[in-house]
Design a protein around this motif. Structure first.
Motif: not given
Length: 300
Positions: A45, A80-81, A83-84, A87-88, A100-101, A104
């Motif tokens: 990112s 964004v990353i 935050s992801y 959350l994870e 999911s990973h 991404w």
């Protein structure tokens, strides 16, 4: 072409980085932990954000507002990353790789390639003077179909295929995608020879369709559910490529605008390629159901 030194420097620095990430993820997806997942996602990112910020800074006039906007582009992508990842982490999903990973990773590797394509095209040919919308659409279509984007992308794909980590229909689809990317008819830009490139691409596409579907038909009783999904996605890629090949015949405008759909097919092919590389289709499929008030994970 302008700024040849900066173009070469960008390719020399970015291509080995992406190759290393792609090869590392392809070989070690089952060994990934929370640290390696977080670091690689953040680095990807950060790199794409930096490329886009530099491109924005080059395109638009220097000034306080535009300088702040350029800086915030990279900050937004990293946010964004982050935050992801947070959350994870809170959900306890960072201890090992999951679909999911892997998705991404595939999206971010693809976005790094696209971001590099935008910057390289701007450095080489400029942004244009047809207005922001037309210039932006032309930049997307022309940069993603250009050889400046094609060369590093094929290098990265070839490294993964060379590892021989995939078999069956997965390997055939990966090889087919590489052949279709090599035959990109718009790689040389706005030229009368594009028509010959389109003919070559059509022949290559017929060959890869036979290459993939002859194997699928021969082994149709043995194809697993995940392989069937791979085949369905490949059909979508082929259909999008065909429509992208037809678009220049019915759409007028700048070169990049006429090849916009084809550029989307190339990006979709690339992300799909890395999705296969990162074993997304090898993960078991699951559904969630309630049992006695508890959420149970059960295979389907």
């Amino acid at each position: 072409m302008q700024n040849l030194i900066f173009i070469l420097l960008t390719e020399v620095l970015m291509t080995p980085f992406i190759v290393y990430v792609v090869v590392y993820l392809s070989k070690n997806y089952s060994k990934m932990n929370n640290v390696s997942i977080s670091v690689i996602l953040f680095l990807l990112s950060m790199m794409s954000g930096m490329l886009n910020s530099i491109n924005y800074y080059i395109i638009f006039p220097s000034g306080f507002i535009n300088n702040v906007a350029a800086f915030n582009i990279s900050m937004f992508e990293m946010s964004v990353i982050l935050s992801y990842l947070l959350l994870e982490g809170f959900n306890g999903n960072l201890n090992s790789m999951n679909p999911s990973h892997a998705k991404w990773f595939a999206i971010l590797v693809g976005w790094n390639e696209v971001s590099m394509a935008f910057l390289l095209y701007t450095l080489a040919y400029g942004y244009g003077n047809r207005g922001i919308l037309d210039n932006t659409l032309n930049l997307i279509g022309a940069s993603v179909t250009n050889y400046l984007f094609l060369i590093p992308m094929i290098i990265e794909m070839a490294f993964v295929l060379h590892l021989k980590l995939h078999v069956g229909i997965s390997r055939r689809i990966m090889a087919s995608i590489i052949l279709m990317q090599i035959a990109d008819p718009a790689a040389i830009g706005n030229s009368p020879y594009v028509i010959y490139g389109s003919i070559i691409f059509s022949v290559v596409m017929i060959m890869v369709i036979y290459y993939v579907f002859s194997f699928a038909f021969k082994n149709r009783k043995e194809l697993k559910g995940s392989w069937r999904r791979e085949l369905n996605y490949f059909i979508f890629i082929v259909a999008l490529s065909i429509f992208g090949l037809i678009e220049p015949l019915i759409i007028s405008g700048a070169f990049g605008i006429r090849w916009l759909v084809f550029s989307f097919s190339m990006v979709a092919s690339m992300i799909y390629y890395f999705t296969i590389s990162f074993k997304v289709f090898d993960f078991p499929n699951y559904h969630r159901r309630k049992n006695r008030g508890e959420e149970i994970i059960a295979p389907i």
